[in-house]
Design a protein around this motif. Structure first.
Motif, PDB file in Angstrom:
ATOM      1  N   PRO A   1      13.960  -5.145  -3.515  1.00 46.04           N
ATOM      2  CA  PRO A   1      15.103  -4.294  -4.043  1.00 46.04           C
ATOM      3  C   PRO A   1      14.604  -2.640  -4.180  1.00 46.04           C
ATOM      4  N   THR A   2      13.305  -2.961  -4.913  1.00 45.98           N
ATOM      5  CA  THR A   2      12.604  -1.111  -5.142  1.00 45.98           C
ATOM      6  C   THR A   2      12.900  -0.673  -3.794  1.00 45.98           C
ATOM      7  N   GLY A   3      12.392  -1.328  -3.198  1.00 44.92           N
ATOM      8  CA  GLY A   3      11.333  -0.548  -2.039  1.00 44.92           C
ATOM      9  C   GLY A   3      13.128  -0.407  -0.638  1.00 44.92           C
ATOM     10  N   ARG A   4      13.561  -0.763  -1.082  1.00 43.52           N
ATOM     11  CA  ARG A   4      14.724  -0.970   0.113  1.00 43.52           C
ATOM     12  C   ARG A   4      15.916   0.593  -0.880  1.00 43.52           C
ATOM     13  N   LYS A   5      16.256  -0.060  -2.009  1.00 42.79           N
ATOM     14  CA  LYS A   5      16.035   1.786  -2.828  1.00 42.79           C
ATOM     15  C   LYS A   5      15.615   2.727  -2.357  1.00 42.79           C
ATOM     16  N   PHE A   6      14.493   2.608  -2.303  1.00 43.11           N
ATOM     17  CA  PHE A   6      13.852   4.494  -2.058  1.00 43.11           C
ATOM     18  C   PHE A   6      13.726   4.460  -0.702  1.00 43.11           C
ATOM     19  N   LEU A   7      13.884   3.696   0.186  1.00 46.47           N
ATOM     20  CA  LEU A   7      13.948   3.682   1.819  1.00 46.47           C
ATOM     21  C   LEU A   7      15.543   4.368   1.714  1.00 46.47           C
ATOM     22  N   SER A   8      16.369   3.877   1.033  1.00 46.42           N
ATOM     23  CA  SER A   8      17.813   4.186   1.238  1.00 46.42           C
ATOM     24  C   SER A   8      18.038   5.269   0.979  1.00 46.42           C
ATOM     25  N   ASP A   9      17.719   6.463   0.475  1.00 43.91           N
ATOM     26  CA  ASP A   9      16.799   7.592  -0.186  1.00 43.91           C
ATOM     27  C   ASP A   9      16.508   8.432   0.382  1.00 43.91           C
ATOM     28  N   SER A  10      15.159   7.223   0.941  1.00 44.28           N
ATOM     29  CA  SER A  10      14.508   8.824   1.871  1.00 44.28           C
ATOM     30  C   SER A  10      13.434   7.821   2.768  1.00 44.28           C
ATOM     31  N   PRO A  11      14.038   7.414   3.822  1.00 42.96           N
ATOM     32  CA  PRO A  11      13.226   6.795   4.911  1.00 42.96           C
ATOM     33  C   PRO A  11      11.910   7.222   4.821  1.00 42.96           C
ATOM     34  N   ASN A  12      11.363   8.225   5.071  1.00 39.31           N
ATOM     35  CA  ASN A  12      10.023   8.516   4.838  1.00 39.31           C
ATOM     36  C   ASN A  12       8.773   8.258   3.633  1.00 39.31           C
ATOM     37  N   HIS A  13       9.490   8.344   2.387  1.00 42.39           N
ATOM     38  CA  HIS A  13       9.152   8.642   1.403  1.00 42.39           C
ATOM     39  C   HIS A  13       7.966   7.641   1.073  1.00 42.39           C
ATOM     40  N   PRO A  14       7.000   9.391   0.893  1.00 43.81           N
ATOM     41  CA  PRO A  14       5.382   8.811   0.864  1.00 43.81           C
ATOM     42  C   PRO A  14       5.022   7.386  -0.163  1.00 43.81           C
ATOM     43  N   GLY A  15       6.064   7.428  -0.910  1.00 43.48           N
ATOM     44  CA  GLY A  15       5.542   6.048  -2.095  1.00 43.48           C
ATOM     45  C   GLY A  15       4.555   6.174  -3.169  1.00 43.48           C
ATOM     46  N   SER A  16       5.126   5.696  -4.603  1.00 41.44           N
ATOM     47  CA  SER A  16       3.548   5.838  -4.845  1.00 41.44           C
ATOM     48  C   SER A  16       3.234   4.435  -6.079  1.00 41.44           C
ATOM     49  N   LEU A  17       2.378   4.910  -6.797  1.00 37.74           N
ATOM     50  CA  LEU A  17       1.398   3.760  -7.749  1.00 37.74           C
ATOM     51  C   LEU A  17       2.475   2.882  -8.284  1.00 37.74           C
ATOM     52  N   GLY A  18       3.589   3.625  -8.830  1.00 36.06           N
ATOM     53  CA  GLY A  18       4.146   3.144  -9.483  1.00 36.06           C
ATOM     54  C   GLY A  18       5.691   1.800  -9.206  1.00 36.06           C
ATOM     55  N   ILE A  19       5.656   2.758  -7.690  1.00 38.92           N
ATOM     56  CA  ILE A  19       7.073   1.715  -6.562  1.00 38.92           C
ATOM     57  C   ILE A  19       6.200   0.935  -6.393  1.00 38.92           C
ATOM     58  N   ALA A  20       5.145   1.302  -5.688  1.00 32.84           N
ATOM     59  CA  ALA A  20       4.411  -0.250  -5.335  1.00 32.84           C
ATOM     60  C   ALA A  20       3.839  -1.400  -6.150  1.00 32.84           C
TER      61      ALA A  20
ATOM     62  N   MET B   1       0.563  -0.973   0.198  1.00 29.37           N
ATOM     63  CA  MET B   1       0.243   0.278  -0.205  1.00 29.37           C
ATOM     64  C   MET B   1       1.218   1.146   0.260  1.00 29.37           C
ATOM     65  N   VAL B   2       0.164   2.159  -0.851  1.00 28.49           N
ATOM     66  CA  VAL B   2       1.044   3.506  -1.080  1.00 28.49           C
ATOM     67  C   VAL B   2       1.359   3.660   0.072  1.00 28.49           C
ATOM     68  N   ASN B   3       2.981   4.079   0.849  1.00 27.77           N
ATOM     69  CA  ASN B   3       2.709   4.583   2.209  1.00 27.77           C
ATOM     70  C   ASN B   3       1.896   5.896   2.615  1.00 27.77           C
ATOM     71  N   VAL B   4       1.875   6.884   2.214  1.00 30.17           N
ATOM     72  CA  VAL B   4       0.767   7.848   2.272  1.00 30.17           C
ATOM     73  C   VAL B   4      -0.449   7.647   2.848  1.00 30.17           C
ATOM     74  N   SER B   5      -0.807   6.693   1.668  1.00 31.24           N
ATOM     75  CA  SER B   5      -2.434   6.167   2.035  1.00 31.24           C
ATOM     76  C   SER B   5      -2.192   5.122   3.297  1.00 31.24           C
ATOM     77  N   TYR B   6      -1.703   4.596   3.433  1.00 30.70           N
ATOM     78  CA  TYR B   6      -1.208   3.692   4.179  1.00 30.70           C
ATOM     79  C   TYR B   6      -1.012   4.243   5.897  1.00 30.70           C
ATOM     80  N   GLN B   7      -1.056   5.561   5.744  1.00 30.21           N
ATOM     81  CA  GLN B   7      -0.440   6.468   7.085  1.00 30.21           C
ATOM     82  C   GLN B   7      -2.223   6.906   7.172  1.00 30.21           C
ATOM     83  N   GLN B   8      -2.725   7.835   5.731  1.00 33.90           N
ATOM     84  CA  GLN B   8      -4.062   8.601   6.376  1.00 33.90           C
ATOM     85  C   GLN B   8      -4.950   7.520   6.206  1.00 33.90           C
ATOM     86  N   LYS B   9      -5.205   6.810   5.506  1.00 30.63           N
ATOM     87  CA  LYS B   9      -6.392   5.872   5.727  1.00 30.63           C
ATOM     88  C   LYS B   9      -6.202   4.160   6.585  1.00 30.63           C
ATOM     89  N   PRO B  10      -6.321   4.166   7.967  1.00 33.38           N
ATOM     90  CA  PRO B  10      -5.448   2.997   8.447  1.00 33.38           C
ATOM     91  C   PRO B  10      -6.786   2.013   8.685  1.00 33.38           C
TER      92      PRO B  10
END
Length: 416
Positions: free
Chosen positions: A187-206, A156-165
């Motif tokens: 691998p994709t998730g770890r790449k984005f987290l290493s660059d930004s631990p609080n990344h909001p995410g996107s559907l493309g990433i998910a 689930m896209v992180n920003v929605s995960y936080q906004q829509k419990p």
């Protein structure tokens, strides 16, 4: 209101728009990561879904087991004449809405989750995975998997995960494991987290994460939108609507729906416009994700990591990360190839609606019709209200697809 108890309204066949498009749909392209699109898709999708993705058959038989499950989750959904909204807007024509929020999961997404899960289970698959933005698709996947005896994991896209419990709670209730994306599981998730631990995410990433997880664990991935097989399953919306209109002695002259990836819109509109009659057709999108006005019609990746084949569509780029908007289901960077073709040739008009206008449309609809619609559906309602205000002298019949309810999205009314 046309009774939902009449199960004869449920069609026996889905409709595939591809043979009726004004020009051939450009085929998917292989990418550098996986040289063969078909080989990759065979590893992650149910075989019957792949067949439906590339078929030129105009109709696809709905399995009896799927029709039975459709009945269990609330199909056919109601088509309602919005007389109170007509009076509020002083409109001399007619306004109908097809209410996909009447399904047990509260949106149109269950229409394709059920057949995809059914096909996977028939192949002996024990677990499936997918992504979700606002949570409607994840919820549908969770329930469809459970109904077919399978486990599911939803990125689930992180920003929605936080906004829509509450969305996460419902998915858990249906037996699904929900993971905020980007995550440390791929691998994709770890790449984005290493660059930004609080990344909001996107559907493309998910999407990338779900596909990677499917490949690494030899399970199946369920498609939520964009692809033609999904729109074929969603055609049940338009097929039902057409039959309900015939029963009411009506004919749709204006069709309006919201667009994220294009599945609810295509499923609603395509079966109705196959007769070639002249109509006004409006796709309503988020101003914050201006794919049709500022995107390019080009080959682009479905997912951020470029694992899946690239398809020709209107796109803002697979690396597009939208702001944390109120309508999570409209955050996708592209649109389905079939819809993109019809926007390009002018058959479908596009309109971009901002947050303030959407929330006002949701308030009007709630106060006139009593329905709390999904934020995504608020775009379609706003476009319908815009149309009426711009065409007060007309007496046309407008049909709006209200793709889901918004009872788990009430926090949007407390924003700023």
């Amino acid at each position: 209101m046309i009774s939902t108890q009449n199960t004869d309204i449920i069609p026996e066949n889905w409709y595939n728009v591809v043979p009726d498009l004004p020009e051939p749909m450009p085929p998917p392209r292989d990418n550098d990561m996986h040289k063969s699109s078909i080989e990759l898709l065979n590893r992650i999708l149910p075989k019957k879904v792949i067949e439906q993705e590339f078929t030129f058959k105009k109709y696809e038989r709905i399995p009896d087991e799927v029709i039975e499950l459709y009945e269990q989750i609330g199909r056919p959904t109601p088509l309602v004449r919005a007389k109170n909204l007509e009076r509020y807007l002083n409109y001399k024509g007619k306004i109908y809405y097809k209410f996909e929020g009447a399904t047990v999961t509260g949106s149109h997404k269950i229409n394709t989750a059920i057949p995809q899960a059914y096909y996977a289970a028939n192949e002996g698959i024990k677990e499936v995975t997918t992504e979700t933005g606002a949570g409607q698709w994840g919820t549908a996947t969770a329930l469809a998997s459970s109904m077919n005896g399978m486990k599911s994991k939803v990125f689930m896209v992180n920003v929605s995960y936080q906004q829509k419990p509450l969305r996460k709670t419902v998915m858990n209730l249906y037996g699904s494991e929900v993971v905020p994306s980007p995550s440390p599981l791929t691998p994709t998730g770890r790449k984005f987290l290493s660059d930004s631990p609080n990344h909001p995410g996107s559907l493309g990433i998910a999407i990338s994460e779900a596909v990677e997880y499917a490949l690494e664990n030899n399970i199946r991935y369920l498609l939520g939108s964009v692809m033609n097989s999904v729109i074929t399953h969603q055609s049940i919306i338009g097929l039902e609507t057409q039959k309900q209109l015939e029963i009411a002695g009506e004919e749709a002259e204006v069709l309006i729906g919201c667009v994220g990836g294009g599945s609810n819109f295509g499923g609603f509109v395509f079966p109705i416009i196959r007769d070639g009659k002249e109509r006004t057709i409006i796709s309503s999108t988020a101003r914050e994700v201006p794919k049709f006005s500022k995107g390019k019609y080009k080959y682009d990746y479905v997912d951020n990591a470029g694992i899946l084949p690239s398809i020709k569509m209107y796109s803002l780029g697979s690396d597009f990360v939208p702001e944390s908007i109120y309508a999570g289901g409209l955050r996708y960077h592209g649109a389905s190839p079939s819809l993109s073709l019809l926007v390009k040739n002018g058959t479908v008009k596009s309109e971009e609606i901002g947050e303030k206008q959407v929330i006002e449309a949701l308030r009007v609809f709630a106060n006139t019709q009593g329905i709390v619609a999904a934020p995504e559906s608020g775009h379609a309602l706003a476009s319908a209200i815009n149309y009426v205000k711009s065409n007060q002298g007309e007496r046309k019949t407008i049909v709006v697809n209200v793709s889901g309810h918004g009872l788990l999205d009430m926090s949007i009314f407390n924003r700023g």
